[in-house]
Design an enzyme around this catalytic site. Sequence first.
Site, short mmCIF file in Angstrom:
data_model
loop_
_atom_site.label_atom_id
_atom_site.label_comp_id
_atom_site.label_asym_id
_atom_site.label_seq_id
_atom_site.Cartn_x
_atom_site.Cartn_y
_atom_site.Cartn_z
N LYS A 13 0.93 -1.28 -0.06
CA LYS A 13 -0.01 -0.04 0.12
C LYS A 13 1.00 1.00 -0.07
O LYS A 13 0.50 2.26 -0.86
CB LYS A 13 -0.98 0.01 1.12
N ARG A 88 -9.39 0.89 8.56
CA ARG A 88 -8.93 -0.51 8.96
C ARG A 88 -9.96 -1.33 9.67
O ARG A 88 -9.74 -2.25 10.08
CB ARG A 88 -7.69 -0.35 9.91
N ARG A 127 11.66 -5.74 5.35
CA ARG A 127 11.43 -4.05 4.97
C ARG A 127 12.32 -3.41 5.96
O ARG A 127 12.50 -3.66 6.99
CB ARG A 127 10.04 -3.84 5.36
N ARG A 159 11.32 -1.22 11.36
CA ARG A 159 10.49 -0.81 12.28
C ARG A 159 10.11 -1.90 13.36
O ARG A 159 10.06 -3.20 13.09
CB ARG A 159 8.99 -0.91 11.59
N ARG A 170 -0.30 -8.69 13.83
CA ARG A 170 -0.95 -7.69 12.74
C ARG A 170 -1.63 -8.59 11.63
O ARG A 170 -2.67 -7.94 11.19
CB ARG A 170 0.46 -7.11 11.88
#
Length: 213
Positions: A13, A88, A127, A159, A170
């Site tokens: 996204k 969300r 990531r 992160r 998540r």
Amino acid sequence: MKIILLGKPGGGKGTQATLLKEKLDVPQISTGDILREAVKKGTPLGKKAKEYMDAGKLVPDELIKGLVEERLLQDDTKGGFIFDGFPRTLRQAEDLEEISERTGISIDKVVYIDVPTQNIVKRLSGRRSCGCGAVYHIESKPPKRQGICDVCSGKLYQRDDDKEDVINNRIEQYEAQTMPLIEYYKNEGILVTINGDQSINDVFKDIIKGLGI
Ligand code: AMP
């Protein structure tokens, strides 16, 4: 054009929102980025959001509603915007409806980037992020110099919520809370589904085609 990007965490996204905002010249509104900034600055919102974010849980809807409304009322959203990471939950979608009715701001299209769940752990754990907002992946989108941002030469970091123990939470939150939005926007007749299991460029081409721009 007013667009929502919907999809799993790590499903592309943010990357696609960055490409789209350049093409359309509209701001990208990432609730995750706004919350991370609030945590960094230690604002009251940041203090409340931090424990949820660290655990890979969703921040309560009532905190998100205020944040989104405040952001939507800024001048730069007049010509359109791209929501990345909002809504969300069904409650957030309803809150957005309520804001839309009050302000006249209505969503044109919802782009659902569909990526198989088995790819998500690899995508998120590889990531690497930069404070300037740029995002890389150690395999599929490495920076030119390892650990250094191509855009601002800042030091890249992982992160906390991209670490493996938080990723599963998540994904669970996504499946329980966010997935119902696909049906919700399909029923509204504004959902465009894109195969997200392709190169960044091919996903972008499909989005452009799907949006007819
Ligand atoms: P993201 O950068 O979109 O992956 O978001 C990172 C984290 O911020 C999420 O795991 C949530 O804890 C929180 N967050 C971001 N956007 C929302 C939202 N719309 N509703 C609730 N929590 C959110």
